[in-house]
Design an enzyme around this catalytic site. Sequence first.
Site, PDB file in Angstrom:
ATOM      1  N   THR A   1       0.856  -1.179   0.000  1.00  0.00           N
ATOM      2  CA  THR A   1       0.000   0.000   0.000  1.00  0.00           C
ATOM      3  C   THR A   1       0.888   1.223   0.000  1.00  0.00           C
ATOM      4  OG1 THR A   1      -1.778  -1.073   1.225  1.00  0.00           O
ATOM      5  CG2 THR A   1      -1.572   1.268   1.563  1.00  0.00           C
TER       6      THR A   1
ATOM      7  N   ASP B   1      -8.430  -3.815   4.843  1.00  0.00           N
ATOM      8  CA  ASP B   1      -8.331  -2.680   5.769  1.00  0.00           C
ATOM      9  C   ASP B   1      -8.177  -1.318   5.099  1.00  0.00           C
ATOM     10  OD1 ASP B   1      -5.770  -3.406   4.845  1.00  0.00           O
ATOM     11  OD2 ASP B   1      -4.782  -2.734   6.688  1.00  0.00           O
TER      12      ASP B   1
ATOM     13  N   GLY C   1      -0.003  -4.216   5.051  1.00  0.00           N
ATOM     14  CA  GLY C   1       0.214  -5.616   5.387  1.00  0.00           C
ATOM     15  C   GLY C   1      -1.028  -6.431   5.105  1.00  0.00           C
TER      16      GLY C   1
HETATM   17  N1  ASP Z   1      -3.462  -3.900   3.456  1.00  0.00           N
HETATM   18  C1  ASP Z   1      -3.578  -4.055   2.039  1.00  0.00           C
HETATM   19  C2  ASP Z   1      -4.623  -5.086   1.746  1.00  0.00           C
HETATM   20  O1  ASP Z   1      -4.681  -6.083   2.446  1.00  0.00           O
HETATM   21  C3  ASP Z   1      -2.319  -4.451   1.358  1.00  0.00           C
HETATM   22  C4  ASP Z   1      -1.040  -3.952   1.951  1.00  0.00           C
HETATM   23  O2  ASP Z   1      -1.006  -2.880   2.553  1.00  0.00           O
HETATM   24  O3  ASP Z   1      -0.010  -4.634   1.857  1.00  0.00           O
HETATM   25  O4  ASP Z   1      -5.343  -4.911   0.796  1.00  0.00           O
END
Ligand code: ASP
Length: 321
Positions: A181, A211, A232
């Site tokens: 992200t 999220d 994440g």
């Molecule tokens: N949190 C984001 C999602 O699960 C992806 C990320 O930030 O790595 O869509």
Amino acid sequence: MESIDRKTFIASAGAATLAATANTTARAASDVVFLSTWKWGVEANRRAAEVFSGGGSLLDAIEKGINVVEDDPNVTTVGYGGLPNAEGEVELDAGIMDGTAHRAGAVCNLHKIKNPISVARLVMERTRHTTMAGGGALRFAIAMGFEPMQLLTPRSLEAWLKWKNAPHHQTFWIDGEHHDTIGMVGASGGNVAAGCSTSGLAWKIPGRVADSPLVGCGYYADDAAGAASATGDGDVMAGYCTSKHIVQKMAEGMHPQEACRDLMRYMAKTARDLRTSMYCVIAMNPRGEIGALSMNAAQPLHYALWRDGTGTLHTAPHYLS
Ligand code: ASP
């Protein structure tokens, strides 16, 4: 009515210009801090600082900074060139929050529009709503003047075809991982704002929302306490309202770094795969003090900081020893 002669007018206009210049200079040099996730945050912060020092608001700066990453076809987890869902469609999520007005805007499952953070901002500023999803969000974006486009690049199409044609490819009905992200928080003059934008998990089940676009999860901002953002495994992190948790702890008096630790402590009691999954957060209080933390050493968080007119890239500490 009091008259003003030409000399006085020129003198006062000159003084006003000087004061404005001085203000802008002082504002650009020392009164804005940006903190973003991952190495592309360096360029996002630089652009945000440029917008801010050019007279833009904190929200303008965060939106335009995030746009840089959304526009970059080489970032395969955000915006244009983001890896698609299981059906080969790029499906974007984003959210933004103004800590002064305590207002947020978000879009989920948005197709064909490469700058979801800008659409999210318009949801916040032009509607009474907070979050818009799917076809409605797309129609809203088009009504606001955004041009629909193909968001797959040759590279992301090739990656999807490779995944699709692999005999036993991983699907999210079971498990799997490829995501990231752009999360950004900023502070200036006691005000804070936060935003984040993502294409989510590669090959996700269409319609999945994690999220990133959820207020209090992927992002949160409150001038009374600070701002936070998360990156994440959003399917897990959403269950901990991570950004709200961190901002709440800052409101109780914790330093941003300690607030991030408190969140990880809370997550570590129950979250799955603590040593292998990616759980990372960033935080900033209205004074511009920062926090950044990953859960484990195997999935380190790199973050970009803009302070005193300079951009730097760092690796965050991890919670588990
Ligand atoms: N949190 C984001 C999602 O699960 C992806 C990320 O930030 O790595 O869509």
